[in-house]
Structure formats: C-alpha cells, structure tokens
Design a protein around this motif. Structure first.
Motif, PDB file in Angstrom:
ATOM      1  N   VAL A 177       0.837  -1.203   0.000  1.00  5.76           N
ATOM      2  CA  VAL A 177       0.000   0.000   0.000  1.00  5.76           C
ATOM      3  C   VAL A 177       0.871   1.252   0.000  1.00  5.76           C
ATOM      4  N   PHE A 178       1.883   1.266   0.869  1.00  6.14           N
ATOM      5  CA  PHE A 178       2.784   2.416   0.913  1.00  6.14           C
ATOM      6  C   PHE A 178       3.475   2.629  -0.429  1.00  6.14           C
ATOM      7  N   TYR A 179       3.931   1.538  -1.035  1.00 10.99           N
ATOM      8  CA  TYR A 179       4.600   1.653  -2.330  1.00 10.99           C
ATOM      9  C   TYR A 179       3.646   2.147  -3.416  1.00 10.99           C
ATOM     10  N   GLY A 180       2.410   1.641  -3.410  1.00 14.99           N
ATOM     11  CA  GLY A 180       1.442   2.065  -4.412  1.00 14.99           C
ATOM     12  C   GLY A 180       1.102   3.542  -4.297  1.00 14.99           C
ATOM     13  N   VAL A 181       0.912   4.022  -3.056  1.00 15.57           N
ATOM     14  CA  VAL A 181       0.637   5.449  -2.844  1.00 15.57           C
ATOM     15  C   VAL A 181       1.838   6.283  -3.276  1.00 15.57           C
ATOM     16  N   THR A 182       3.040   5.805  -2.933  1.00 18.03           N
ATOM     17  CA  THR A 182       4.246   6.521  -3.339  1.00 18.03           C
ATOM     18  C   THR A 182       4.329   6.631  -4.855  1.00 18.03           C
ATOM     19  N   ALA A 183       3.995   5.543  -5.555  1.00 13.46           N
ATOM     20  CA  ALA A 183       4.037   5.561  -7.015  1.00 13.46           C
ATOM     21  C   ALA A 183       3.052   6.573  -7.586  1.00 13.46           C
ATOM     22  N   GLY A 184       1.849   6.625  -7.011  1.00 14.89           N
ATOM     23  CA  GLY A 184       0.861   7.578  -7.487  1.00 14.89           C
ATOM     24  C   GLY A 184       1.327   9.017  -7.317  1.00 14.89           C
ATOM     25  N   LEU A 185       1.914   9.299  -6.149  1.00 15.45           N
ATOM     26  CA  LEU A 185       2.403  10.647  -5.907  1.00 15.45           C
ATOM     27  C   LEU A 185       3.633  10.954  -6.761  1.00 15.45           C
ATOM     28  N   MET A 186       4.474   9.933  -7.003  1.00 16.78           N
ATOM     29  CA  MET A 186       5.640  10.136  -7.872  1.00 16.78           C
ATOM     30  C   MET A 186       5.208  10.502  -9.290  1.00 16.78           C
ATOM     31  N   LYS A 187       4.076   9.950  -9.711  1.00 17.62           N
ATOM     32  CA  LYS A 187       3.540  10.297 -11.029  1.00 17.62           C
ATOM     33  C   LYS A 187       3.255  11.794 -11.103  1.00 17.62           C
ATOM     34  N   VAL A 188       2.669  12.320 -10.046  1.00 18.55           N
ATOM     35  CA  VAL A 188       2.361  13.748  -9.995  1.00 18.55           C
ATOM     36  C   VAL A 188       3.645  14.571  -9.962  1.00 18.55           C
ATOM     37  N   VAL A 189       4.595  14.145  -9.119  1.00 22.44           N
ATOM     38  CA  VAL A 189       5.869  14.864  -9.001  1.00 22.44           C
ATOM     39  C   VAL A 189       6.623  14.866 -10.330  1.00 22.44           C
ATOM     40  N   VAL A 237       3.446 -10.667  -2.788  1.00 25.67           N
ATOM     41  CA  VAL A 237       2.352  -9.891  -2.197  1.00 25.67           C
ATOM     42  C   VAL A 237       2.594  -8.401  -2.392  1.00 25.67           C
ATOM     43  N   ILE A 238       3.817  -7.958  -2.114  1.00 20.02           N
ATOM     44  CA  ILE A 238       4.133  -6.533  -2.259  1.00 20.02           C
ATOM     45  C   ILE A 238       3.910  -6.067  -3.684  1.00 20.02           C
ATOM     46  N   THR A 239       4.435  -6.833  -4.642  1.00 22.51           N
ATOM     47  CA  THR A 239       4.356  -6.404  -6.039  1.00 22.51           C
ATOM     48  C   THR A 239       2.981  -6.626  -6.650  1.00 22.51           C
ATOM     49  N   THR A 240       2.087  -7.302  -5.944  1.00 25.83           N
ATOM     50  CA  THR A 240       0.703  -7.401  -6.390  1.00 25.83           C
ATOM     51  C   THR A 240      -0.126  -6.258  -5.825  1.00 25.83           C
ATOM     52  N   VAL A 241       0.032  -5.985  -4.525  1.00 24.53           N
ATOM     53  CA  VAL A 241      -0.731  -4.912  -3.889  1.00 24.53           C
ATOM     54  C   VAL A 241      -0.309  -3.555  -4.436  1.00 24.53           C
ATOM     55  N   ASP A 242       0.984  -3.381  -4.652  1.00 29.11           N
ATOM     56  CA  ASP A 242       1.518  -2.103  -5.148  1.00 29.11           C
ATOM     57  C   ASP A 242       0.810  -1.637  -6.421  1.00 29.11           C
ATOM     58  N   PRO A 243       0.800  -2.418  -7.513  1.00 33.57           N
ATOM     59  CA  PRO A 243       0.146  -1.927  -8.728  1.00 33.57           C
ATOM     60  C   PRO A 243      -1.362  -1.782  -8.596  1.00 33.57           C
ATOM     61  N   LEU A 244      -1.996  -2.624  -7.753  1.00 36.01           N
ATOM     62  CA  LEU A 244      -3.435  -2.477  -7.551  1.00 36.01           C
ATOM     63  C   LEU A 244      -3.757  -1.137  -6.901  1.00 36.01           C
ATOM     64  N   VAL A 245      -2.991  -0.778  -5.884  1.00 45.68           N
ATOM     65  CA  VAL A 245      -3.193   0.516  -5.223  1.00 45.68           C
ATOM     66  C   VAL A 245      -2.874   1.654  -6.181  1.00 45.68           C
ATOM     67  N   ALA A 246      -1.760   1.513  -6.907  1.00 48.80           N
ATOM     68  CA  ALA A 246      -1.378   2.568  -7.857  1.00 48.80           C
ATOM     69  C   ALA A 246      -2.432   2.745  -8.945  1.00 48.80           C
ATOM     70  N   ALA A 247      -2.983   1.627  -9.431  1.00 52.50           N
ATOM     71  CA  ALA A 247      -4.027   1.712 -10.449  1.00 52.50           C
ATOM     72  C   ALA A 247      -5.274   2.386  -9.895  1.00 52.50           C
ATOM     73  N   ALA A 248      -5.619   2.066  -8.640  1.00 53.11           N
ATOM     74  CA  ALA A 248      -6.778   2.709  -8.012  1.00 53.11           C
ATOM     75  C   ALA A 248      -6.566   4.207  -7.896  1.00 53.11           C
ATOM     76  N   ILE A 249      -5.349   4.620  -7.579  1.00 56.75           N
ATOM     77  CA  ILE A 249      -5.036   6.044  -7.495  1.00 56.75           C
ATOM     78  C   ILE A 249      -5.106   6.682  -8.878  1.00 56.75           C
ATOM     79  N   GLY A 250      -4.561   5.992  -9.880  1.00 56.52           N
ATOM     80  CA  GLY A 250      -4.598   6.526 -11.236  1.00 56.52           C
ATOM     81  C   GLY A 250      -6.013   6.764 -11.715  1.00 56.52           C
TER      82      GLY A 250
END
Length: 306
Positions: A177-189, A237-250
């Motif tokens: 979850v933390f990684y996915g949120v970070t990825a979403g914010l990195m997209k903005v940055v 688990v990490i690499t599955t949750v990460d893109p799911l969270v990032a996609a939800a943010i996108g």
C-alpha cells in the motif's frame, strides 16, 4: 513520435528495467536482513544496523536505479500501465536469488514467474490503459485515502498479532500500500518536474508526502524480508498490492481510465487469476526448495531459496 510510440519506447522498457533493479535489491536485502537483530515495526534502528552491511548498501544503489527508472516510466506512461509491470520483479528476484545462492534457476520457479508476466501482458492488452494526467483530477482524495489507511492499520495489526508467515503477509500488504501510494504521488511529481523544471515539485505537497511515505514503505519492506523465511511470497504480495493501489489512485485521483466493458472485464479477471496462480506457484515451490535444502544439510536456519 506519437504518444503511443513514446509509451512503448520509453515507459515500458524503463518500467521493466526498474523491476529488474528492484528484484536484485530484494534478493540481496532478504539475505542481509537476516544478519541484523529484529526490531519493532517501523523502528528506524533497523536501518542503522543495515547500513553497516556493505552488501545492503550496494542494494540501495539498485533501489535508486529502480526508482529513477520508475520516475522515467511514470513521466511517459499511465500508472495503470507502468505499475503492473513491476510484478515482473518477482521473476527477476527469483533469478537473482538463484545466482546469489550459486545454483541454477529452478524450472518451476521460472514457469511461475512467466505465468505472472504472461497474465500481466494479457491484462495490459485487454485493459488498454489511457490517459496520462500528471495532476489530480479534482475528485476528493478522502474516500480512497480512508480505505487505504484502514487497510494499512488492519495489515499492521495482523502482522503484530498473527505469528508465522501469515503475519508476514500483513507486513507485505502494508508495504504494498505504501509503495502504491508513493508511485501515485511520484507520477504527480514527475509531471510537475516536466512542466515546471526542478523548482516546481518543491511548491506542492505531493513531493513532501513522497519523502515521508516512501521511506516508511521501504523500512516495512526490510522488516518483511527479515521476518519471512522466503523472499518470493513476500515479494509477490508486495508487487501485487503495489500496482493495484497505484491503479486505483490513477483511476480515482488522476483521471486515468481502463476498458471496463463486460467482455474485457472477464478477460482481465482471467488474467488476474493467472497472475495469482503464478505467485502461488512461486511461493509453493520456494517452500519445497527450502525444506529440501534443510533435509540435505540439516541446517534449520533461515533459507535463501526464495
């Protein structure tokens, strides 16, 4: 070059190479974290212990390379395309773990990794992600933020109260979850950097949020690797949750879109099942290899097969 060509030439290779860097770093960190004493969840003392390990320091260089490539990929491609490619770090991680253990790559592990990559490729072809917004769409970020916060709290409580590998899953979910949120914010940055140069990101809260959430996720990942007996299940688990969270943010925050017609959704579900099946194969085979190694050597310490 048209936007679609840019995604293929820049975003996809950058995301794939980033996944390879993350896989290498994970393989090294899983081994080295076993060499330091355990600490309480999110206690930064662990990093003080790890920084004294030269191999761990080198793994950080691989992480930085991966993050740089991820920023490049996010600058030229949508989240729902870039982040799922990080699932391939499971395959890369298993390969690098084999090399570090001076053994051949196990065929079953390879097939499990290929299943993840194949399922992911099918998902991307079907979803046909569109939209490359680098700014928040104007929708409220509160509902999704509350959901993600509750998921993290529940996962950390599970990690604290549930022993063994199930507790490790809790840590891995929170990390994802933390990684996915970070990825979403990195997209903005990344978008702010492209539009306004170096000073622009420092004028917005998203950069500072990345500086807090990103390190928290990284610390959790180290504690996940230390507690888990194998690397592959936790990394999966990490690499599955990460893109799911990032996609939800996108989709929810940045206005990105994926094809949601009934036939396409059915195909996406099947693709997701294939990915999950590949992850399950990786986890099961890793456990079999660990037990086989212990029987042969009589060694009951932590295994590095995963």
């Amino acid at each position: 070059m048209n936007p679609h060509g840019t995604v293929l030439v820049v975003a996809v290779p950058a995301a794939t190479l980033g996944a390879a860097s993350f896989g290498l770093a994970s393989a090294v960190q899983h081994r080295v974290t076993k060499e330091v004493p355990p600490v309480r969840t999110l206690n930064p003392r662990m990093l003080w212990e790890l920084v004294r390990k030269p191999m761990w320091v080198l793994s950080i260089l691989a992480v930085l390379v991966g993050l740089s490539l991820q920023v490049v990929a996010l600058a030229f491609g949508p989240l729902v395309l870039v982040q799922p490619l990080l699932v391939t770090s499971v395959l890369f991680g298993a390969t690098f773990a084999a090399l570090l253990a001076h053994r051949r790559v196990d065929v079953v592990l390879l097939l499990g990794g290929l299943a993840c990559v194949g399922g992911l490729s099918a998902f991307l072809v079907l979803a046909r992600p569109t939209g490359q917004s680098n700014e928040f769409s104007g929708r409220s970020i509160i509902p999704l933020a509350l959901v993600l916060g509750l998921v993290v709290i529940a996962a950390l409580l599970a990690a604290r109260w549930i022993p063994g590998e199930l507790g490790v899953v809790g840590l891995a979910v929170a990390t994802g979850v933390f990684y996915g949120v970070t990825a979403g914010l990195m997209k903005v940055v990344a978008g702010q950097f492209r539009s306004g140069g170096v000073p622009e990101p420092f004028q917005h809260w998203s950069l500072y949020a990345v500086c807090v959430i990103g390190p928290m996720g990284f610390l959790l990942s180290q504690q996940t690797f230390q507690r888990g007996r194998l690397m592959s299940p936790a990394l999966a688990v990490i690499t599955t949750v990460d893109p799911l969270v990032a996609a939800a943010i996108g989709v929810n925050w940045l206005g990105e879109q994926i094809d949601s017609s009934p036939g396409i959704v059915t195909g996406e579900v099947i693709s997701a099942v294939v990915i999950v099946g590949g992850i399950a194969v990786l986890a099961q085979r890793g456990e079999q290899l660990r037990r086989a190694a212990e029987r042969r050597s009589g060694w009951s310490a932590e295994s590095t097969w995963g």
